[in-house]
Design a protein around this motif. Structure first.
Motif, PDB file in Angstrom:
ATOM      1  N   UNK A  65      22.747  -4.290  13.669  1.00 30.08           N
ATOM      2  CA  UNK A  65      21.440  -4.817  13.272  1.00 30.08           C
ATOM      3  C   UNK A  65      20.353  -3.758  13.421  1.00 30.08           C
ATOM      4  N   UNK A  66      20.440  -2.985  14.505  1.00 40.11           N
ATOM      5  CA  UNK A  66      19.443  -1.941  14.746  1.00 40.11           C
ATOM      6  C   UNK A  66      19.433  -0.928  13.595  1.00 40.11           C
ATOM      7  N   UNK A  67      20.635  -0.560  13.135  1.00 40.67           N
ATOM      8  CA  UNK A  67      20.707   0.452  12.081  1.00 40.67           C
ATOM      9  C   UNK A  67      20.225  -0.096  10.736  1.00 40.67           C
ATOM     10  N   UNK A  68      20.512  -1.360  10.453  1.00 40.14           N
ATOM     11  CA  UNK A  68      20.012  -1.959   9.210  1.00 40.14           C
ATOM     12  C   UNK A  68      18.493  -2.043   9.243  1.00 40.14           C
ATOM     13  N   UNK A  69      17.948  -2.501  10.366  1.00 38.75           N
ATOM     14  CA  UNK A  69      16.486  -2.601  10.506  1.00 38.75           C
ATOM     15  C   UNK A  69      15.849  -1.219  10.377  1.00 38.75           C
ATOM     16  N   UNK A  70      16.452  -0.219  11.023  1.00 42.02           N
ATOM     17  CA  UNK A  70      15.931   1.141  10.949  1.00 42.02           C
ATOM     18  C   UNK A  70      15.942   1.654   9.519  1.00 42.02           C
ATOM     19  N   UNK A  71      17.037   1.381   8.800  1.00 44.08           N
ATOM     20  CA  UNK A  71      17.152   1.817   7.412  1.00 44.08           C
ATOM     21  C   UNK A  71      16.075   1.189   6.540  1.00 44.08           C
ATOM     22  N   UNK A  72      15.848  -0.111   6.748  1.00 40.13           N
ATOM     23  CA  UNK A  72      14.817  -0.806   5.962  1.00 40.13           C
ATOM     24  C   UNK A  72      13.421  -0.311   6.309  1.00 40.13           C
ATOM     25  N   UNK A  73      13.190  -0.002   7.587  1.00 42.92           N
ATOM     26  CA  UNK A  73      11.893   0.528   8.004  1.00 42.92           C
ATOM     27  C   UNK A  73      11.644   1.895   7.384  1.00 42.92           C
ATOM     28  N   UNK A  74      12.696   2.707   7.300  1.00 45.55           N
ATOM     29  CA  UNK A  74      12.546   4.022   6.684  1.00 45.55           C
ATOM     30  C   UNK A  74      12.158   3.889   5.211  1.00 45.55           C
ATOM     31  N   UNK A  75      12.762   2.915   4.527  1.00 48.49           N
ATOM     32  CA  UNK A  75      12.421   2.713   3.119  1.00 48.49           C
ATOM     33  C   UNK A  75      10.990   2.199   2.982  1.00 48.49           C
ATOM     34  N   UNK A  76      10.601   1.287   3.881  1.00 47.41           N
ATOM     35  CA  UNK A  76       9.235   0.769   3.853  1.00 47.41           C
ATOM     36  C   UNK A  76       8.234   1.891   4.088  1.00 47.41           C
ATOM     37  N   UNK A  77       8.514   2.739   5.073  1.00 52.41           N
ATOM     38  CA  UNK A  77       7.616   3.855   5.370  1.00 52.41           C
ATOM     39  C   UNK A  77       7.501   4.804   4.191  1.00 52.41           C
ATOM     40  N   UNK A  78       8.609   5.004   3.485  1.00 52.11           N
ATOM     41  CA  UNK A  78       8.598   5.868   2.315  1.00 52.11           C
ATOM     42  C   UNK A  78       7.632   5.331   1.261  1.00 52.11           C
ATOM     43  N   UNK A  79       7.725   4.026   0.971  1.00 56.20           N
ATOM     44  CA  UNK A  79       6.878   3.458  -0.075  1.00 56.20           C
ATOM     45  C   UNK A  79       5.428   3.324   0.368  1.00 56.20           C
ATOM     46  N   UNK A  80       5.215   3.197   1.659  1.00 58.64           N
ATOM     47  CA  UNK A  80       3.839   3.209   2.155  1.00 58.64           C
ATOM     48  C   UNK A  80       3.211   4.580   1.924  1.00 58.64           C
ATOM     49  N   UNK A  81       3.983   5.632   2.154  1.00 59.95           N
ATOM     50  CA  UNK A  81       3.483   6.988   1.906  1.00 59.95           C
ATOM     51  C   UNK A  81       3.195   7.202   0.420  1.00 59.95           C
ATOM     52  N   UNK A  82       4.110   6.696  -0.429  1.00 58.82           N
ATOM     53  CA  UNK A  82       3.900   6.811  -1.864  1.00 58.82           C
ATOM     54  C   UNK A  82       2.651   6.049  -2.302  1.00 58.82           C
ATOM     55  N   UNK A  83       2.431   4.888  -1.701  1.00 56.77           N
ATOM     56  CA  UNK A  83       1.259   4.079  -2.031  1.00 56.77           C
ATOM     57  C   UNK A  83      -0.027   4.790  -1.622  1.00 56.77           C
ATOM     58  N   UNK A  84      -0.007   5.422  -0.447  1.00 61.13           N
ATOM     59  CA  UNK A  84      -1.173   6.180   0.014  1.00 61.13           C
ATOM     60  C   UNK A  84      -1.482   7.333  -0.945  1.00 61.13           C
ATOM     61  N   UNK A  85      -0.425   8.008  -1.440  1.00 61.75           N
ATOM     62  CA  UNK A  85      -0.631   9.087  -2.405  1.00 61.75           C
ATOM     63  C   UNK A  85      -1.254   8.551  -3.696  1.00 61.75           C
ATOM     64  N   UNK A  86      -0.787   7.376  -4.123  1.00 65.88           N
ATOM     65  CA  UNK A  86      -1.302   6.747  -5.329  1.00 65.88           C
ATOM     66  C   UNK A  86      -2.789   6.429  -5.181  1.00 65.88           C
ATOM     67  N   UNK A  87      -3.171   5.871  -4.040  1.00 66.50           N
ATOM     68  CA  UNK A  87      -4.570   5.515  -3.805  1.00 66.50           C
ATOM     69  C   UNK A  87      -5.443   6.769  -3.771  1.00 66.50           C
ATOM     70  N   UNK A  88      -4.907   7.823  -3.119  1.00 66.33           N
ATOM     71  CA  UNK A  88      -5.680   9.058  -3.030  1.00 66.33           C
ATOM     72  C   UNK A  88      -5.859   9.698  -4.413  1.00 66.33           C
ATOM     73  N   UNK A  89      -4.823   9.633  -5.214  1.00 68.54           N
ATOM     74  CA  UNK A  89      -4.849  10.244  -6.530  1.00 68.54           C
ATOM     75  C   UNK A  89      -5.774   9.501  -7.495  1.00 68.54           C
ATOM     76  N   UNK A  90      -5.752   8.168  -7.421  1.00 73.44           N
ATOM     77  CA  UNK A  90      -6.507   7.346  -8.354  1.00 73.44           C
ATOM     78  C   UNK A  90      -7.902   6.993  -7.852  1.00 73.44           C
ATOM     79  N   UNK A  91      -8.112   7.171  -6.547  1.00 77.85           N
ATOM     80  CA  UNK A  91      -9.399   6.806  -5.975  1.00 77.85           C
ATOM     81  C   UNK A  91      -9.594   5.311  -5.828  1.00 77.85           C
ATOM     82  N   UNK A  92      -8.495   4.575  -5.950  1.00 73.79           N
ATOM     83  CA  UNK A  92      -8.574   3.121  -5.813  1.00 73.79           C
ATOM     84  C   UNK A  92      -8.473   2.723  -4.362  1.00 73.79           C
ATOM     85  N   UNK A  93      -8.854   1.489  -4.093  1.00 76.13           N
ATOM     86  CA  UNK A  93      -8.764   0.947  -2.743  1.00 76.13           C
ATOM     87  C   UNK A  93      -7.742  -0.174  -2.739  1.00 76.13           C
ATOM     88  N   UNK A  94      -7.090  -0.432  -1.581  1.00 81.85           N
ATOM     89  CA  UNK A  94      -6.091  -1.501  -1.520  1.00 81.85           C
ATOM     90  C   UNK A  94      -6.697  -2.847  -1.883  1.00 81.85           C
TER      91      UNK A  94
END
Length: 222
Positions: free
Chosen positions: A193-222
């Motif tokens: 369970x720990x490894x599955x949760x860790x794997x999902x958290x890593x994917x979530x963190x990845x998309x959060x970083x991508x979202x932050x890049x998108x906001x910075x690039x477009x100048x939009x706010x959440x």
């Protein structure tokens, strides 16, 4: 993270934790207090397991493991299925097919194990080696041989596949292998369970970083 959570878990042997020097130090410390063949065999098997899962894997690890095996037999400890399995795993991680075959043959001839036990142990060792490297497609390919030979995988083999999926960053496959383990009737471990949760958290963190890049690039706010 997964490794720190697992530190107090009985499944610690599944996580690469030791350098070769530390593994040797732990072996010698254990042997200084060990009495009887069974205790010594467990210590040597743990040492070989640590060698197989060293964070930094080099040819020196293979040499040390083979030296440890010789030392074990010279000290009057008869190798068991676990011992030979770890030697196969070490050579599989070294991507040395002939070395793995050599130890498989020794497992059968010296150990006197049945064809079923030896071949299943060999497949499990190969999956474990590939999981340590995070080689998920190759680990899954080897796993298909269990169906081909009609072998029943052990619970640890499913855990290794979950580990391979986490190390390769594939949350979907980590979930798949946990569900497959549940469907097989094997009891999940905490580390699964720990490894599955860790794997999902890593994917979530990845998309959060991508979202932050998108906001910075477009100048939009959440």
């Amino acid at each position: 993270d997964t490794e720190s959570v697992a530190a107090n878990d009985a499944d610690m042997s599944l996580i690469p934790t030791h350098s070769l020097a530390t593994a040797r130090e732990l072996l010698e410390k254990g042997l200084s207090h060990a009495s009887g063949e069974e205790q010594k065999r467990k210590l040597y098997n743990k040492y070989l397991s640590d060698c197989a899962r060293c964070k930094t894997f080099q040819q020196s690890v293979v040499v040390a493991a083979e030296s440890g095996f010789r030392e074990m037999t010279e000290n009057g400890c008869r190798p068991d299925l676990e011992t030979y399995s770890r030697m196969i795993e070490i050579h599989a991680r070294d991507r040395n097919q002939w070395g793995a075959i050599y130890w498989y043959r020794r497992m059968k001839t010296e150990g006197g194990f049945s064809e079923y036990s030896a071949q299943r142990a060999s497949l499990s060792a190969q999956v474990s080696a590939l999981a340590t490297e995070g080689a998920l497609p190759e680990a899954e390919q080897v796993f298909q041989s269990f169906d081909h030979f009609r072998f029943k995988p052990e619970g640890e083999t499913y855990t290794d596949l979950i580990r391979a999926a986490r190390k390769s960053g594939d949350c979907t496959r980590a979930e798949h292998w946990l569900n497959t383990k549940l469907d097989s009737g094997e009891e999940p471990r905490r580390i699964d369970y720990v490894q599955v949760i860790s794997s999902c958290m890593e994917r979530l963190n990845k998309w959060e970083r991508e979202f932050d890049k998108f906001l910075e690039k477009t100048g939009k706010t959440p």
